[in-house]
Design a protein around this motif. Structure first.
Motif, PDB file in Angstrom:
ATOM      1  N   GLN A  19      22.158 -14.936 -17.628  1.00  0.00           N
ATOM      2  CA  GLN A  19      20.822 -15.528 -17.723  1.00  0.00           C
ATOM      3  C   GLN A  19      19.772 -14.423 -17.829  1.00  0.00           C
ATOM      4  O   GLN A  19      19.937 -13.343 -17.265  1.00  0.00           O
ATOM      5  N   PRO A  20      18.676 -14.672 -18.553  1.00  0.00           N
ATOM      6  CA  PRO A  20      17.566 -13.707 -18.547  1.00  0.00           C
ATOM      7  C   PRO A  20      17.015 -13.526 -17.130  1.00  0.00           C
ATOM      8  O   PRO A  20      17.173 -14.416 -16.284  1.00  0.00           O
ATOM      9  N   ILE A  21      16.388 -12.387 -16.894  1.00  0.00           N
ATOM     10  CA  ILE A  21      15.798 -12.085 -15.582  1.00  0.00           C
ATOM     11  C   ILE A  21      14.290 -12.302 -15.670  1.00  0.00           C
ATOM     12  O   ILE A  21      13.604 -11.622 -16.448  1.00  0.00           O
ATOM     13  N   ALA A  22      13.788 -13.267 -14.902  1.00  0.00           N
ATOM     14  CA  ALA A  22      12.344 -13.547 -14.883  1.00  0.00           C
ATOM     15  C   ALA A  22      11.634 -12.365 -14.229  1.00  0.00           C
ATOM     16  O   ALA A  22      11.839 -12.076 -13.046  1.00  0.00           O
ATOM     17  N   THR A  23      10.824 -11.676 -15.020  1.00  0.00           N
ATOM     18  CA  THR A  23      10.248 -10.387 -14.623  1.00  0.00           C
ATOM     19  C   THR A  23       8.730 -10.497 -14.538  1.00  0.00           C
ATOM     20  O   THR A  23       8.075 -10.890 -15.506  1.00  0.00           O
ATOM     21  N   SER A  24       8.177 -10.153 -13.392  1.00  0.00           N
ATOM     22  CA  SER A  24       6.729 -10.258 -13.181  1.00  0.00           C
ATOM     23  C   SER A  24       6.018  -9.038 -13.756  1.00  0.00           C
ATOM     24  O   SER A  24       6.461  -7.903 -13.595  1.00  0.00           O
ATOM     25  N   TYR A  25       4.899  -9.319 -14.423  1.00  0.00           N
ATOM     26  CA  TYR A  25       4.150  -8.221 -15.051  1.00  0.00           C
ATOM     27  C   TYR A  25       2.705  -8.656 -15.268  1.00  0.00           C
ATOM     28  O   TYR A  25       2.362  -9.834 -15.199  1.00  0.00           O
ATOM     29  N   VAL A  26       1.858  -7.669 -15.552  1.00  0.00           N
ATOM     30  CA  VAL A  26       0.521  -7.933 -16.072  1.00  0.00           C
ATOM     31  C   VAL A  26       0.340  -7.081 -17.320  1.00  0.00           C
ATOM     32  O   VAL A  26       0.970  -6.031 -17.478  1.00  0.00           O
ATOM     33  N   CYS A  27      -0.519  -7.555 -18.218  1.00  0.00           N
ATOM     34  CA  CYS A  27      -0.870  -6.792 -19.420  1.00  0.00           C
ATOM     35  C   CYS A  27      -2.316  -7.103 -19.754  1.00  0.00           C
ATOM     36  O   CYS A  27      -2.695  -8.266 -19.901  1.00  0.00           O
ATOM     37  N   THR A  28      -3.124  -6.059 -19.874  1.00  0.00           N
ATOM     38  CA  THR A  28      -4.540  -6.245 -20.173  1.00  0.00           C
ATOM     39  C   THR A  28      -5.070  -5.014 -20.898  1.00  0.00           C
ATOM     40  O   THR A  28      -4.547  -3.911 -20.727  1.00  0.00           O
ATOM     41  N   GLY A  29      -6.101  -5.193 -21.714  1.00  0.00           N
ATOM     42  CA  GLY A  29      -6.698  -4.084 -22.452  1.00  0.00           C
ATOM     43  C   GLY A  29      -6.007  -3.860 -23.786  1.00  0.00           C
ATOM     44  O   GLY A  29      -4.983  -4.473 -24.090  1.00  0.00           O
ATOM     45  N   VAL A  30      -6.595  -2.989 -24.598  1.00  0.00           N
ATOM     46  CA  VAL A  30      -6.031  -2.660 -25.910  1.00  0.00           C
ATOM     47  C   VAL A  30      -5.955  -1.146 -26.048  1.00  0.00           C
ATOM     48  O   VAL A  30      -6.699  -0.412 -25.415  1.00  0.00           O
ATOM     49  N   GLY A  31      -5.033  -0.709 -26.920  1.00  0.00           N
ATOM     50  CA  GLY A  31      -4.883   0.728 -27.161  1.00  0.00           C
ATOM     51  C   GLY A  31      -3.492   1.203 -26.830  1.00  0.00           C
ATOM     52  O   GLY A  31      -2.519   0.448 -26.898  1.00  0.00           O
ATOM     53  N   LYS A  32      -3.391   2.464 -26.468  1.00  0.00           N
ATOM     54  CA  LYS A  32      -2.116   3.082 -26.131  1.00  0.00           C
ATOM     55  C   LYS A  32      -1.499   2.379 -24.916  1.00  0.00           C
ATOM     56  O   LYS A  32      -2.168   2.183 -23.917  1.00  0.00           O
ATOM     57  N   PRO A  33      -0.210   1.966 -24.974  1.00  0.00           N
ATOM     58  CA  PRO A  33       0.379   1.298 -23.810  1.00  0.00           C
ATOM     59  C   PRO A  33       0.641   2.264 -22.651  1.00  0.00           C
ATOM     60  O   PRO A  33       1.218   3.330 -22.836  1.00  0.00           O
ATOM     61  N   VAL A  34       0.194   1.860 -21.482  1.00  0.00           N
ATOM     62  CA  VAL A  34       0.444   2.582 -20.231  1.00  0.00           C
ATOM     63  C   VAL A  34       1.157   1.605 -19.300  1.00  0.00           C
ATOM     64  O   VAL A  34       0.627   0.536 -18.998  1.00  0.00           O
ATOM     65  N   LEU A  35       2.366   1.958 -18.855  1.00  0.00           N
ATOM     66  CA  LEU A  35       3.146   1.072 -17.977  1.00  0.00           C
ATOM     67  C   LEU A  35       3.192   1.664 -16.577  1.00  0.00           C
ATOM     68  O   LEU A  35       3.611   2.807 -16.384  1.00  0.00           O
ATOM     69  N   LEU A  36       2.779   0.865 -15.587  1.00  0.00           N
ATOM     70  CA  LEU A  36       2.704   1.290 -14.191  1.00  0.00           C
ATOM     71  C   LEU A  36       3.867   0.701 -13.400  1.00  0.00           C
ATOM     72  O   LEU A  36       4.117  -0.504 -13.465  1.00  0.00           O
ATOM     73  N   LEU A  37       4.545   1.555 -12.629  1.00  0.00           N
ATOM     74  CA  LEU A  37       5.693   1.129 -11.806  1.00  0.00           C
ATOM     75  C   LEU A  37       5.366   1.346 -10.327  1.00  0.00           C
ATOM     76  O   LEU A  37       5.064   2.473  -9.916  1.00  0.00           O
ATOM     77  N   PRO A  38       5.458   0.284  -9.504  1.00  0.00           N
ATOM     78  CA  PRO A  38       5.125   0.423  -8.074  1.00  0.00           C
ATOM     79  C   PRO A  38       6.210   1.144  -7.285  1.00  0.00           C
ATOM     80  O   PRO A  38       7.306   1.423  -7.789  1.00  0.00           O
ATOM     81  N   GLY A  39       5.911   1.398  -6.017  1.00  0.00           N
ATOM     82  CA  GLY A  39       6.816   2.131  -5.146  1.00  0.00           C
ATOM     83  C   GLY A  39       7.803   1.229  -4.416  1.00  0.00           C
ATOM     84  O   GLY A  39       7.911   0.026  -4.675  1.00  0.00           O
ATOM     85  N   PHE A  40       8.523   1.820  -3.471  1.00  0.00           N
ATOM     86  CA  PHE A  40       9.569   1.145  -2.699  1.00  0.00           C
ATOM     87  C   PHE A  40       8.992  -0.021  -1.907  1.00  0.00           C
ATOM     88  O   PHE A  40       7.965   0.110  -1.248  1.00  0.00           O
ATOM     89  N   ASP A  41       9.682  -1.164  -1.945  1.00  0.00           N
ATOM     90  CA  ASP A  41       9.287  -2.359  -1.197  1.00  0.00           C
ATOM     91  C   ASP A  41       7.807  -2.669  -1.389  1.00  0.00           C
ATOM     92  O   ASP A  41       7.073  -2.943  -0.448  1.00  0.00           O
ATOM     93  N   SER A  42       7.387  -2.629  -2.654  1.00  0.00           N
ATOM     94  CA  SER A  42       5.989  -2.891  -3.000  1.00  0.00           C
ATOM     95  C   SER A  42       5.987  -3.873  -4.159  1.00  0.00           C
ATOM     96  O   SER A  42       6.999  -4.504  -4.465  1.00  0.00           O
ATOM     97  N   SER A  43       4.831  -4.013  -4.802  1.00  0.00           N
ATOM     98  CA  SER A  43       4.725  -4.916  -5.950  1.00  0.00           C
ATOM     99  C   SER A  43       3.582  -4.457  -6.842  1.00  0.00           C
ATOM    100  O   SER A  43       2.860  -3.505  -6.516  1.00  0.00           O
ATOM    101  N   ILE A  44       3.395  -5.164  -7.958  1.00  0.00           N
ATOM    102  CA  ILE A  44       2.320  -4.798  -8.878  1.00  0.00           C
ATOM    103  C   ILE A  44       0.938  -4.941  -8.252  1.00  0.00           C
ATOM    104  O   ILE A  44      -0.022  -4.400  -8.791  1.00  0.00           O
ATOM    105  N   PHE A  45       0.826  -5.605  -7.103  1.00  0.00           N
ATOM    106  CA  PHE A  45      -0.474  -5.632  -6.418  1.00  0.00           C
ATOM    107  C   PHE A  45      -0.928  -4.227  -6.018  1.00  0.00           C
ATOM    108  O   PHE A  45      -2.118  -4.008  -5.768  1.00  0.00           O
ATOM    109  N   GLU A  46       0.013  -3.290  -5.975  1.00  0.00           N
ATOM    110  CA  GLU A  46      -0.328  -1.897  -5.675  1.00  0.00           C
ATOM    111  C   GLU A  46      -1.330  -1.331  -6.694  1.00  0.00           C
ATOM    112  O   GLU A  46      -2.066  -0.389  -6.400  1.00  0.00           O
ATOM    113  N   PHE A  47      -1.383  -1.930  -7.885  1.00  0.00           N
ATOM    114  CA  PHE A  47      -2.246  -1.408  -8.953  1.00  0.00           C
ATOM    115  C   PHE A  47      -3.483  -2.263  -9.183  1.00  0.00           C
ATOM    116  O   PHE A  47      -4.140  -2.145 -10.213  1.00  0.00           O
ATOM    117  N   ARG A  48      -3.826  -3.098  -8.195  1.00  0.00           N
ATOM    118  CA  ARG A  48      -4.947  -4.029  -8.378  1.00  0.00           C
ATOM    119  C   ARG A  48      -6.270  -3.318  -8.630  1.00  0.00           C
ATOM    120  O   ARG A  48      -7.139  -3.849  -9.317  1.00  0.00           O
TER     121      ARG A  48
END
Length: 292
Positions: A37-66
């Motif tokens: 089965q596919p893996i439902a993966t949480s993400y955000v994407c906003t803005g235009v231009g060069k793609p920058v992908l942010l990866l959170p730390g241990f036992d954290s989540s994308i809220f780390e980049f709020r």
């Protein structure tokens, strides 16, 4: 397969950046070789231009980049995603949770969602995941950003406790609000930033199904403790961002990265602890934008 959703406690977020990020979170079904089965993966994407992908730390989540996402999005197409086994990404697929599977899932996410060379930025353990990924898939990574990154540091010490029934005890300890508050206070230079909203952001993902099982599996895998002897092989341009008052990893590893990586620059953030993207988001964004 039902699409995951954020825990209902997300309704109690109060900081404008937290509320905004919660509204931006999406789930993509990522096909991998790891599961049928596919893996439902949480993400955000906003803005235009060069793609920058942010990866959170241990036992954290994308809220780390709020706080970082809104600073970067006027200058780039900003992505943030939860790695396999972490954040709000589905843990119930049956995929093993270990660095090789995390890397494969990350590659499939990049392939299916971004599809062009990107700036890959990782915070703490996310930095180790970014290094591991860039070593195997250099065609996907144009530049690398390490935010108070793991890689030289040994992984979570609680790996020694991950024997039943101590594994349940160790995760229960980590789930304790008082313990999490003390960890957060250690992470900041300015402890007044550990607000109720910040504590909720740091704990929301604990309510996701199989949080405990995934954390135990990752810790038993040894995490990224194998990485230190491979870092010198990475010749991608790398920006090292480090808080001068980091009490989690200290500051020695910033110099080790600077001495080991063939092509790097080091940016110190003053009056800042382990999380410059949360504590000094403007300074951090400015350093990344200048580097990109």
């Amino acid at each position: 397969m039902a699409t995951p959703t954020l825990p209902t406690a997300a309704q109690h977020l109060t900081e404008a950046t937290s509320v905004a990020l919660a509204e931006q979170i999406q789930f993509a079904d990522i096909s991998t070789q790891l599961t049928e089965q596919p893996i439902a993966t949480s993400y955000v994407c906003t803005g235009v231009g060069k793609p920058v992908l942010l990866l959170p730390g241990f036992d954290s989540s994308i809220f780390e980049f709020r706080r970082l996402v809104p600073q970067l999005s006027p200058h780039a197409q900003v992505w943030a995603m939860d790695l396999l086994g972490f954040g709000f990404t589905d843990r119930t697929s049956g995929a093993a949770i270990a660095p090789p599977t995390i890397k494969q899932h990350l590659y499939n996410f990049w392939q299916q969602q971004i599809g062009q060379p990107m700036i890959l930025a990782g915070a703490s353990m996310g930095g180790a995941a970014a290094i591991d990924f860039a070593l195997d898939f250099p065609e996907a990574v144009e530049k690398l950003v390490l935010l108070d990154s793991a890689g030289f540091a040994a992984g979570p010490a609680m790996g020694k406790l991950m024997v039943p029934p101590l594994d349940s005890w160790a995760t229960a300890f980590l789930k304790n609000p008082g313990v999490r508050r003390r960890i957060s206070q250690q992470a900041y230079c300015d402890r007044t930033l550990v607000t109720p909203d910040a504590e909720l952001c740091a704990a929301l993902h604990l309510q996701m199904p199989q949080w405990k099982e995934a954390l135990i599996a990752f810790t038993k895998s040894g995490g990224y403790n194998f990485l230190s002897n491979h870092i010198q092989k990475l010749d991608i341009p790398t920006l090292i961002i480090w808080g001068e008052q980091d009490k989690i990893l200290g500051t020695k590893d910033a110099h080790r990265f600077e001495q080991t990586l063939p092509n790097n620059q080091l940016a110190w953030v003053s009056e800042c602890g382990h999380v410059p993207h949360l504590e000094k988001p403007r300074n951090t964004a400015a350093a990344i934008v200048s580097f990109v």
